[in-house]
Enzyme design. Structure first.
Site, PDB file in Angstrom:
ATOM      1  N   ARG A 275     -29.381  29.047  -6.659  1.00  0.00           N
ATOM      2  CA  ARG A 275     -28.786  28.876  -5.342  1.00  0.00           C
ATOM      3  C   ARG A 275     -29.775  28.200  -4.395  1.00  0.00           C
ATOM      4  NH1 ARG A 275     -25.954  33.388  -1.376  1.00  0.00           N
ATOM      5  NH2 ARG A 275     -24.936  31.891  -0.033  1.00  0.00           N
TER       6      ARG A 275
ATOM      7  N   GLY B 153     -30.717  38.672  -5.623  1.00  0.00           N
ATOM      8  CA  GLY B 153     -30.681  39.290  -4.304  1.00  0.00           C
ATOM      9  C   GLY B 153     -31.434  38.541  -3.227  1.00  0.00           C
ATOM     10  N   GLU B 154     -31.667  37.247  -3.406  1.00  0.00           N
ATOM     11  CA  GLU B 154     -32.436  36.528  -2.384  1.00  0.00           C
ATOM     12  C   GLU B 154     -31.709  36.495  -1.044  1.00  0.00           C
ATOM     13  OE1 GLU B 154     -34.551  32.247  -1.399  1.00  0.00           O
ATOM     14  OE2 GLU B 154     -34.213  32.807  -3.492  1.00  0.00           O
ATOM     15  N   ARG B 155     -30.376  36.424  -1.083  1.00  0.00           N
ATOM     16  CA  ARG B 155     -29.636  36.423   0.182  1.00  0.00           C
ATOM     17  C   ARG B 155     -29.848  37.736   0.933  1.00  0.00           C
ATOM     18  NH1 ARG B 155     -24.080  36.654   2.399  1.00  0.00           N
ATOM     19  NH2 ARG B 155     -23.483  38.017   0.693  1.00  0.00           N
ATOM     20  N   ARG B 156     -29.839  38.853   0.187  1.00  0.00           N
ATOM     21  CA  ARG B 156     -30.103  40.153   0.810  1.00  0.00           C
ATOM     22  C   ARG B 156     -31.544  40.224   1.323  1.00  0.00           C
ATOM     23  NH1 ARG B 156     -27.318  41.140  -3.805  1.00  0.00           N
ATOM     24  NH2 ARG B 156     -29.016  42.113  -5.006  1.00  0.00           N
TER      25      ARG B 156
END
Length: 293
Positions: free
Chosen positions: A48, A87-90
């Site tokens: 992403r 989980g980079e967005r988190r």
């Protein structure tokens, strides 16, 4: 803050993938712990690449109210820090919300497992656009020696689906960008793979943007653009033939045209009034009498 490790993590890839659920790739039986955000690094190779600011802001607001509900998946690095697998967005939203720590689940992973799990997690959450998925698949094939069949099995997709994603990477950069931004659907984009001229490919892509035409009609449009109607080359006429046409126009007092060449063709004499027709008939009668004589 020292994270809690649980035995049994280092399992095979198949076991790792069997833990995947609709909302997360975390096994409910795996231990989680709080980890300082300062000890976590994003994965620069994660599939992403785009994070919509408005969506990130909304998640950050939710985290301020409720905290990070779904733990990040991280793996230890050689320097003692931890790399995000999923989980980079988190992670980004938590930093934006001002948190100093987040819940994590630690897994010992190989580079291939890192790339695979990062791709799967994003696909499950529908966080990736088609171009990001295509590059993620290509990375598994190029860097880790996966076959298309193996990728299809790992992702739970059909072989043809994997092939269609990879075909998007044959498109020019401007067209890939239209797909990544969501203006051009993957179905429309695949029709353009057969167009090798970049300028024409981009021109056609603009006509298919924003679902202005169906995929089927767009496919026809592309086909017609690649097979234009052949225009016959102009017939070469000699100066003598053209001079004769000019003389006939003066003599008959009307338009005269020739279709063909010196070897073969047709002569057309136009008339616009009964007088024109009468004049031509009189000349014909004179020629007939003169010829008989």
């Amino acid at each position: 803050m020292s994270p809690v490790r649980k035995s049994g993590l280092g399992r095979g890839l198949g076991a790792l993938l069997s833990d995947i659920e609709e909302e997360s790739i975390i096994n409910n039986n795996e231990a989680t712990s709080e980890m300082l955000i300062a000890n976590i690094d994003p994965n620069i190779d994660q599939p992403r690449k785009e994070f919509e600011p408005s969506a990130l802001e909304a998640l950050s607001h939710s985290i301020k109210l409720h905290g990070v509900i779904s733990p990040l998946i991280v793996t230890p690095k050689a320097d003692g820090r931890y790399l995000i697998i999923a989980g980079e967005r988190r992670y980004r939203a938590a930093k934006q919300a001002g948190l100093i720590s987040v819940p994590v689940c630690i897994r010992e992973c190989t580079p291939a497992q890192i790339d695979e799990l990062a791709l799967i997690e994003n696909i499950q959450r529908e966080d990736l656009n088609p171009i990001e998925i295509a590059f993620g698949i290509k990375k598994l094939i190029d860097d880790h020696g996966y076959t298309q069949d193996q990728v299809a099995t790992r992702l739970g997709k059909g072989r043809s689906t994997v092939t269609n994603f990879l075909r998007l990477l044959e498109l020019s950069s401007p067209v890939q960008e239209l797909v990544a931004k969501g203006r051009l659907s993957a179905g429309h984009a695949r029709c353009l793979v057969v167009v090798t001229d970049v300028a024409l490919q981009t021109e056609l892509a603009e006509k298919g943007c924003d679902n202005k035409v169906s995929v089927r009609d767009f496919e026809k449009l592309v086909k017609n653009a690649l097979s234009p109607k052949k225009v016959a080359p102009p017939v070469q006429q000699s100066l003598e033939l053209r001079d004769m046409v000019t003389r006939m126009q003066r003599t008959f007092g009307t338009k005269v045209s020739v279709l063909g060449s010196d070897k073969k063709g047709r002569i057309f004499i136009d008339y616009y009034t009964p007088d024109d027709l009468g004049r031509i008939e009189s000349m014909l009668s004179y020629l007939e009498e003169h010829y008989k004589a």
